[in-house]
Write a protein that holds these residues in place. Structure first.
Motif, PDB file in Angstrom:
ATOM      1  N   ASN A 190      23.699   4.378  15.937  1.00 47.22           N
ATOM      2  CA  ASN A 190      23.410   4.095  17.142  1.00 47.22           C
ATOM      3  C   ASN A 190      23.626   2.812  17.921  1.00 47.22           C
ATOM      4  O   ASN A 190      23.408   2.609  18.968  1.00 47.22           O
ATOM      5  CB  ASN A 190      21.755   4.040  17.071  1.00 47.22           C
ATOM      6  CG  ASN A 190      21.145   5.186  16.525  1.00 47.22           C
ATOM      7  OD1 ASN A 190      20.475   5.183  15.514  1.00 47.22           O
ATOM      8  ND2 ASN A 190      21.019   6.271  17.160  1.00 47.22           N
ATOM      9  N   LEU A 191      24.701   2.033  17.207  1.00 48.27           N
ATOM     10  CA  LEU A 191      25.026   0.772  17.552  1.00 48.27           C
ATOM     11  C   LEU A 191      26.447   0.487  17.941  1.00 48.27           C
ATOM     12  O   LEU A 191      27.141   1.246  17.521  1.00 48.27           O
ATOM     13  CB  LEU A 191      24.669  -0.067  16.426  1.00 48.27           C
ATOM     14  CG  LEU A 191      23.342  -0.163  15.941  1.00 48.27           C
ATOM     15  CD1 LEU A 191      23.124  -1.132  14.950  1.00 48.27           C
ATOM     16  CD2 LEU A 191      22.374  -0.942  17.265  1.00 48.27           C
ATOM     17  N   ALA A 192      26.694  -0.146  18.962  1.00 49.40           N
ATOM     18  CA  ALA A 192      27.986  -0.505  19.374  1.00 49.40           C
ATOM     19  C   ALA A 192      28.206  -1.903  19.689  1.00 49.40           C
ATOM     20  O   ALA A 192      27.203  -2.606  20.805  1.00 49.40           O
ATOM     21  CB  ALA A 192      28.693   0.363  20.678  1.00 49.40           C
ATOM     22  N   LEU A 193      28.998  -2.647  19.132  1.00 48.95           N
ATOM     23  CA  LEU A 193      29.210  -4.020  19.327  1.00 48.95           C
ATOM     24  C   LEU A 193      30.350  -4.249  20.501  1.00 48.95           C
ATOM     25  O   LEU A 193      31.301  -3.630  20.663  1.00 48.95           O
ATOM     26  CB  LEU A 193      29.730  -4.752  18.344  1.00 48.95           C
ATOM     27  CG  LEU A 193      28.690  -6.120  17.719  1.00 48.95           C
ATOM     28  CD1 LEU A 193      27.314  -5.859  17.745  1.00 48.95           C
ATOM     29  CD2 LEU A 193      29.486  -6.561  16.423  1.00 48.95           C
ATOM     30  N   GLY A 194      30.290  -5.575  21.324  1.00 46.85           N
ATOM     31  CA  GLY A 194      31.224  -5.811  22.335  1.00 46.85           C
ATOM     32  C   GLY A 194      31.216  -7.242  22.483  1.00 46.85           C
ATOM     33  O   GLY A 194      30.379  -8.009  21.944  1.00 46.85           O
ATOM     34  N   THR A 195      32.223  -7.860  23.049  1.00 50.34           N
ATOM     35  CA  THR A 195      32.332  -9.096  23.447  1.00 50.34           C
ATOM     36  C   THR A 195      31.420  -9.639  24.788  1.00 50.34           C
ATOM     37  O   THR A 195      31.952  -9.854  25.603  1.00 50.34           O
ATOM     38  CB  THR A 195      33.996  -9.442  24.132  1.00 50.34           C
ATOM     39  OG1 THR A 195      34.206  -8.385  25.043  1.00 50.34           O
ATOM     40  CG2 THR A 195      34.660  -9.012  22.891  1.00 50.34           C
ATOM     41  N   GLY A 196      30.259  -9.620  24.064  1.00 55.16           N
ATOM     42  CA  GLY A 196      29.060  -9.967  25.149  1.00 55.16           C
ATOM     43  C   GLY A 196      28.460  -8.637  25.668  1.00 55.16           C
ATOM     44  O   GLY A 196      29.419  -7.521  25.655  1.00 55.16           O
ATOM     45  N   SER A 197      27.139  -8.821  26.004  1.00 53.63           N
ATOM     46  CA  SER A 197      26.663  -7.350  26.670  1.00 53.63           C
ATOM     47  C   SER A 197      27.165  -7.036  27.912  1.00 53.63           C
ATOM     48  O   SER A 197      27.173  -5.728  28.213  1.00 53.63           O
ATOM     49  CB  SER A 197      25.203  -7.374  26.541  1.00 53.63           C
ATOM     50  OG  SER A 197      24.630  -8.336  27.328  1.00 53.63           O
ATOM     51  N   VAL A 198      27.694  -7.853  28.643  1.00 55.40           N
ATOM     52  CA  VAL A 198      28.528  -7.580  29.701  1.00 55.40           C
ATOM     53  C   VAL A 198      29.891  -6.558  29.522  1.00 55.40           C
ATOM     54  O   VAL A 198      29.652  -5.893  30.291  1.00 55.40           O
ATOM     55  CB  VAL A 198      28.900  -8.899  30.472  1.00 55.40           C
ATOM     56  CG1 VAL A 198      29.770  -8.494  31.789  1.00 55.40           C
ATOM     57  CG2 VAL A 198      27.652  -9.735  30.827  1.00 55.40           C
ATOM     58  N   ALA A 199      30.329  -7.075  28.555  1.00 57.99           N
ATOM     59  CA  ALA A 199      31.454  -6.061  28.096  1.00 57.99           C
ATOM     60  C   ALA A 199      30.844  -4.608  27.718  1.00 57.99           C
ATOM     61  O   ALA A 199      31.683  -3.688  28.141  1.00 57.99           O
ATOM     62  CB  ALA A 199      32.253  -6.814  27.076  1.00 57.99           C
ATOM     63  N   VAL A 200      29.890  -4.627  27.036  1.00 59.18           N
ATOM     64  CA  VAL A 200      29.245  -3.434  26.586  1.00 59.18           C
ATOM     65  C   VAL A 200      28.806  -2.907  27.873  1.00 59.18           C
ATOM     66  O   VAL A 200      29.054  -1.459  28.014  1.00 59.18           O
ATOM     67  CB  VAL A 200      28.224  -3.683  25.819  1.00 59.18           C
ATOM     68  CG1 VAL A 200      27.419  -2.383  25.187  1.00 59.18           C
ATOM     69  CG2 VAL A 200      28.505  -4.313  24.431  1.00 59.18           C
ATOM     70  N   LEU A 201      28.439  -3.390  28.747  1.00 59.43           N
ATOM     71  CA  LEU A 201      27.857  -2.701  30.221  1.00 59.43           C
ATOM     72  C   LEU A 201      29.153  -1.966  30.708  1.00 59.43           C
ATOM     73  O   LEU A 201      29.241  -0.769  31.440  1.00 59.43           O
ATOM     74  CB  LEU A 201      27.345  -3.848  31.141  1.00 59.43           C
ATOM     75  CG  LEU A 201      26.893  -3.140  32.347  1.00 59.43           C
ATOM     76  CD1 LEU A 201      25.675  -1.979  32.373  1.00 59.43           C
ATOM     77  CD2 LEU A 201      26.503  -4.132  33.518  1.00 59.43           C
TER      78      LEU A 201
END
Ligand code: PLP
Length: 360
Positions: free
Chosen positions: A82-93
């Motif tokens: 259920n999880l995905a990591l990114g370089t800040g949640s802005v990148a995930v957005l």
């Protein structure tokens, strides 16, 4: 002939970073955590640096395992899938919107809200549909529901709202979601969840459990004090999470950032003690400002909001004069104001001193 820039990119509004603080002044412009690294984090990061010749684990597996273990609860099972990591949640957005939006699709969000939203929407070729906040600086969910069209592909909900501070009420969001088509992505951005004290506030993970079209965004930048390392994450249904990973830049989350996540999750108690201190400072500041006659919106994150309107730049100048770098939002309309982050105790005291002399 010159290389053409995509029209959507050429028209992008520039992100205004918080001003750096000159020597002797305080940076209260980016909602950062004023504390030094949590116990154990610096050591874990330093040790991880010996691996700098190696690519980071692309699947972030150790960090995701720690995160899943941290979030998982009997009533609210959260797994690595259920999880995905990114370089800040802005990148995930950005990755989320790229995964779901076709050019011309509409993305509804409150305004004024996080200024990365209109940029992220435009970058992926979608069209932003900003919906004005209510008079108390809360999301106008009825107006947001009315803004949904057949072209609406995503809705962004920011709770607590940056930069104004109020939460979205859990019950109100549940009611709102009942009217949102199942195939519209709803992003619940909980960047400041650790600072929330209002029991009526949205509980994003519960909402996510009950609605497969909901994705919760969280970050290590604010409460955890890892803004400089760039790590955020999404909690999503297992079909969306891989789409998110597919649109991510490969190897984005660095070796030290992954180590910092694992060590930070292990430092939960000291983290919560710091959060409690910041919340107490926020409450003290709000009480002091209220005594001075300011009518502030509810402050549920690590900042306060002055709806300064045409006085916005004057407020920012008065704070800067006193060595406080704050964040003015001056678009020239009624949504203008000044956001001031909760910082070091000395800085917080100084906010009150300056506020006493601000023009009203
Ligand atoms: C700070 C913030 C984020 C997180 O930013 P990072 O990219 O994780 O540093 C996300 N949403 C809102 C509303 C924020 O204020």
């Amino acid at each position: 002939m010159t290389v053409p820039i995509r029209a959507a990119v050429a028209a992008l509004p520039a992100y205004q970073p918080g001003k750096p603080a000159p020597a002797g002044s305080f940076k209260l412009s980016s909602n950062e955590n004023p504390f030094p690294p949590l116990p154990g984090v610096l050591e874990a990061v330093q040790a991880s640096c010996a691996q700098m010749n190696r690519y980071p684990d692309m699947g972030n597996s150790a960090a995701l395992e720690a995160l899943a273990a941290f979030l998982d609860a009997p009533e609210l099972p959260v797994a690595e899938a259920n999880l995905a990591l990114g370089t800040g949640s802005v990148a995930v957005l950005y990755h989320l919107l790229q995964a779901v939006c076709e050019p011309g699709d509409e993305v509804v969000y409150a305004w004024r809200s996080f200024e990365a939203y209109p940029i992220a929407v435009q970058v992926c070729g979608a069209k932003g549909v900003p919906v004005g906040l209510k008079g108390d600086a809360t999301h106008d969910l009825a107006a947001m529901a009315a803004a949904i069209t057949p072209r609406t592909r995503a809705i962004l909900v920011c709770t607590p709202n940056n930069p104004t501070g109020p939460i979205v009420r859990h019950d109100d969001l549940v009611e709102f979601l009942a009217g949102v088509p199942d195939d519209v992505l709803v992003v619940v951005d909980e960047a400041y969840i650790e600072f929330v004290t209002d029991p009526a506030a949205t509980r994003g993970l519960e909402i996510w459990r009950d609605h497969p079209n909901v994705v919760v965004l969280r970050t290590f930048s604010k409460a955890y004090g890892l803004a400089g390392f760039r790590v955020g994450y999404a909690v999503a249904e297992p079909r969306l999470a891989p789409a998110l990973r597919a649109t991510s830049l490969p190897f984005g989350v660095s070796v030290p950032a992954q180590a910092a996540v694992i060590a930070s999750l292990a430092a939960h108690e000291p983290l919560m003690a710091r959060v409690a201190e910041l919340v107490a400072a926020r409450e003290e500041l709000v009480a002091g400002l209220t005594d001075l006659g300011f009518d502030l919106p509810s402050a549920q994150a690590n900042f306060v909001w002055f709806a300064a309107r045409e006085q916005t730049m004057a407020y920012a100048a008065a704070f800067a004069e006193a060595g406080l770098m704050v964040r003015p939002y001056a678009a020239g309309d009624a949504s203008d104001g000044v956001r001031v982050s909760i910082g070091e105790p000395e800085a917080n005291a100084r906010i009150l001193t300056v506020a006493a002399d601000l023009p009203r």
